[in-house]
Motif scaffolding. Structure first.
Motif, PDB file in Angstrom:
ATOM      1  N   ALA A   1      35.733 -30.776  72.717  1.00 17.61           N
ATOM      2  CA  ALA A   1      36.931 -31.195  73.440  1.00 17.61           C
ATOM      3  C   ALA A   1      37.613 -32.321  72.667  1.00 17.61           C
ATOM      4  CB  ALA A   1      36.559 -31.661  74.840  1.00 17.61           C
ATOM      5  N   PHE A   2      38.940 -32.390  72.768  1.00 17.87           N
ATOM      6  CA  PHE A   2      39.666 -33.453  72.091  1.00 17.87           C
ATOM      7  C   PHE A   2      40.730 -34.024  73.020  1.00 17.87           C
ATOM      8  CE2 PHE A   2      41.975 -29.582  71.141  1.00 17.87           C
ATOM      9  CZ  PHE A   2      43.305 -29.937  71.247  1.00 17.87           C
ATOM     10  N   VAL A   3      41.100 -35.251  72.763  1.00 15.50           N
ATOM     11  CA  VAL A   3      42.067 -35.971  73.581  1.00 15.50           C
ATOM     12  C   VAL A   3      43.408 -36.004  72.859  1.00 15.50           C
ATOM     13  CG1 VAL A   3      42.625 -38.156  74.710  1.00 15.50           C
ATOM     14  CG2 VAL A   3      40.253 -37.397  74.571  1.00 15.50           C
ATOM     15  N   ILE A   4      44.506 -35.720  73.587  1.00 14.78           N
ATOM     16  CA  ILE A   4      45.837 -35.893  73.029  1.00 14.78           C
ATOM     17  C   ILE A   4      46.103 -37.388  72.900  1.00 14.78           C
ATOM     18  CG2 ILE A   4      48.289 -35.447  73.337  1.00 14.78           C
ATOM     19  CD1 ILE A   4      46.618 -32.943  72.869  1.00 14.78           C
ATOM     20  N   PRO A   5      46.345 -37.896  71.695  1.00  8.92           N
ATOM     21  CA  PRO A   5      46.511 -39.343  71.510  1.00  8.92           C
ATOM     22  C   PRO A   5      47.596 -39.930  72.404  1.00  8.92           C
ATOM     23  CG  PRO A   5      46.334 -38.236  69.385  1.00  8.92           C
ATOM     24  CD  PRO A   5      46.442 -37.163  70.417  1.00  8.92           C
ATOM     25  N   GLY A   6      47.295 -41.087  72.978  1.00  5.02           N
ATOM     26  CA  GLY A   6      48.251 -41.784  73.820  1.00  5.02           C
ATOM     27  C   GLY A   6      48.289 -41.307  75.253  1.00  5.02           C
TER      28      GLY A   6
ATOM     29  N   PRO B   1      45.712 -39.377  78.673  1.00  4.38           N
ATOM     30  CA  PRO B   1      44.368 -39.014  79.131  1.00  4.38           C
ATOM     31  C   PRO B   1      44.137 -37.505  79.135  1.00  4.38           C
ATOM     32  CG  PRO B   1      45.757 -39.439  81.017  1.00  4.38           C
ATOM     33  CD  PRO B   1      46.624 -39.638  79.801  1.00  4.38           C
ATOM     34  N   ILE B   2      45.018 -36.743  78.480  1.00  2.73           N
ATOM     35  CA  ILE B   2      44.904 -35.279  78.481  1.00  2.73           C
ATOM     36  C   ILE B   2      43.768 -34.844  77.567  1.00  2.73           C
ATOM     37  CG2 ILE B   2      46.066 -33.103  77.996  1.00  2.73           C
ATOM     38  CD1 ILE B   2      48.716 -34.506  78.451  1.00  2.73           C
ATOM     39  N   VAL B   3      42.821 -34.118  78.124  1.00  2.00           N
ATOM     40  CA  VAL B   3      41.690 -33.582  77.362  1.00  2.00           C
ATOM     41  C   VAL B   3      41.827 -32.071  77.282  1.00  2.00           C
ATOM     42  CG1 VAL B   3      39.187 -33.289  77.289  1.00  2.00           C
ATOM     43  CG2 VAL B   3      40.168 -35.477  77.995  1.00  2.00           C
ATOM     44  N   ILE B   4      41.698 -31.507  76.062  1.00  2.71           N
ATOM     45  CA  ILE B   4      41.792 -30.072  75.835  1.00  2.71           C
ATOM     46  C   ILE B   4      40.402 -29.536  75.531  1.00  2.71           C
ATOM     47  CG2 ILE B   4      42.925 -28.234  74.549  1.00  2.71           C
ATOM     48  CD1 ILE B   4      44.853 -30.061  76.038  1.00  2.71           C
ATOM     49  N   THR B   5      39.988 -28.495  76.252  1.00  2.00           N
ATOM     50  CA  THR B   5      38.689 -27.855  76.030  1.00  2.00           C
ATOM     51  C   THR B   5      38.916 -26.446  75.495  1.00  2.00           C
ATOM     52  OG1 THR B   5      37.772 -29.086  77.904  1.00  2.00           O
ATOM     53  CG2 THR B   5      36.485 -27.226  77.081  1.00  2.00           C
TER      54      THR B   5
ATOM     55  N   ILE C   1      41.455 -17.235  71.459  1.00  4.87           N
ATOM     56  CA  ILE C   1      41.202 -18.657  71.646  1.00  4.87           C
ATOM     57  C   ILE C   1      41.841 -19.086  72.959  1.00  4.87           C
ATOM     58  CG2 ILE C   1      43.227 -19.320  70.258  1.00  4.87           C
ATOM     59  CD1 ILE C   1      41.530 -21.819  69.428  1.00  4.87           C
ATOM     60  N   ASN C   2      41.098 -19.834  73.759  1.00  2.00           N
ATOM     61  CA  ASN C   2      41.559 -20.299  75.066  1.00  2.00           C
ATOM     62  C   ASN C   2      41.448 -21.821  75.121  1.00  2.00           C
ATOM     63  OD1 ASN C   2      41.819 -17.604  76.384  1.00  2.00           O
ATOM     64  ND2 ASN C   2      39.632 -17.551  75.972  1.00  2.00           N
ATOM     65  N   PHE C   3      42.490 -22.459  75.638  1.00  2.00           N
ATOM     66  CA  PHE C   3      42.480 -23.906  75.826  1.00  2.00           C
ATOM     67  C   PHE C   3      42.587 -24.210  77.310  1.00  2.00           C
ATOM     68  CE2 PHE C   3      44.260 -23.220  71.644  1.00  2.00           C
ATOM     69  CZ  PHE C   3      43.671 -24.196  70.869  1.00  2.00           C
ATOM     70  N   LYS C   4      41.723 -25.082  77.802  1.00  2.00           N
ATOM     71  CA  LYS C   4      41.812 -25.537  79.190  1.00  2.00           C
ATOM     72  C   LYS C   4      42.190 -27.011  79.225  1.00  2.00           C
ATOM     73  CE  LYS C   4      38.648 -22.406  81.611  1.00  2.00           C
ATOM     74  NZ  LYS C   4      37.476 -22.333  82.509  1.00  2.00           N
ATOM     75  N   PHE C   5      43.108 -27.336  80.121  1.00  6.07           N
ATOM     76  CA  PHE C   5      43.495 -28.716  80.333  1.00  6.07           C
ATOM     77  C   PHE C   5      42.648 -29.289  81.473  1.00  6.07           C
ATOM     78  CE2 PHE C   5      46.960 -26.567  78.411  1.00  6.07           C
ATOM     79  CZ  PHE C   5      47.622 -27.491  77.618  1.00  6.07           C
ATOM     80  N   PHE C   6      41.948 -30.393  81.205  1.00  5.96           N
ATOM     81  CA  PHE C   6      41.105 -31.042  82.215  1.00  5.96           C
ATOM     82  C   PHE C   6      40.042 -30.082  82.767  1.00  5.96           C
ATOM     83  CE2 PHE C   6      45.376 -32.988  82.658  1.00  5.96           C
ATOM     84  CZ  PHE C   6      45.064 -34.245  82.175  1.00  5.96           C
TER      85      PHE C   6
END
Length: 242
Positions: free
Chosen positions: A141-146, A148-152, A221-226
């Protein structure tokens, strides 16, 4: 919190010496008066296996996808694949908020790929349909800089084939290109779009008989927010082998 935390407190209750906080999810426009984000995240093997590479390598080591009589010693009724593919997934996000109002958003996923595959069809396979998931990996998982959005993100690859064959056939195939999808907010409207740009070269080394069949690799590829199912971006494509 591994999946990110963007919530607001809606009530507080005291129970003895303990306090119980009730929260609910909050929109970015409630959390930020003004926000400018423009970020691209590219993935490689360090996100999954700890090895550095230019992408994520998925091997296909002489996989028998289908065997009509279930006997591995008889080769005339098998569908076999050998080779591999390199995936280069990346994620793009742009968000602009002014005075607690969303002005622009772009959430996109793109997957570059290089496929090298050799295929052997047996002499007689009737009415088959088979697929198998070759690879599935939850990336870091990574955080969008600036924010609190985390992408899984999760990457998977499926190998499949269906049809009927009365033939002897072997060939090699190479494909390269990209597949992508995005979600965009502009002029007070949301829109979605997908794209695929694949170039495939095939070299047939032997063919005799009749064939009505197709074989394919299907990276996704799938991305989940939070970590939420309602907030995700998916890219899925089929690279046909024949």
């Amino acid at each position: 919190v591994p999946a990110g935390y963007l919530r607001k407190v809606t009530s507080v209750k005291k129970n003895g010496n303990e306090y119980v906080f009730t929260t609910e999810e909050v929109a970015l426009t409630e959390a930020f008066e003004n926000l400018d984000v423009e970020y691209t995240h590219k993935f490689d093997d360090t996100d999954s296996t700890g090895r550095r590479a230019l992408g994520i390598q998925v091997n296909i080591p002489n996989i028998v996808l289908y065997d009509e009589d279930g006997n591995p010693s008889t080769l005339y009724d098998q569908l076999k694949f050998n080779g591999g593919l390199m995936l280069r997934p990346e994620f793009d996000v742009k968000i602009r908020i002014r005075k607690a109002k969303l002005e622009y958003a772009f959430l996109g996923a793109n997957m570059g790929m290089d496929v090298n595959l050799s295929t052997n069809f047996g002499g007689k396979l009737t009415g088959f349909s088979k697929n198998v998931k070759l690879y599935e990996q939850i990336l870091a998982a990574f955080v969008i800089p600036g924010t609190p959005i985390v992408i899984t993100p999760t990457v998977s690859v499926t190998l499949g084939a269906d049809g009927s064959i009365s033939a002897q056939l072997s060939y090699t195939q190479s494909s390269s290109g990209n597949a992508g999808a995005y979600l965009q907010y502009i002029n007070n409207e949301w829109s979605t779009e997908s794209k695929k740009d694949l170039i495939t070269e095939t070299d047939f080394s032997g063919f005799a008989g009749n064939i009505t069949a197709k074989a394919y690799l299907a990276p996704a590829i799938n991305f989940k927010f939070f970590g939420s199912d309602w907030a995700k971006v998916s890219v899925y494509t089929q690279a046909y082998a024949g």
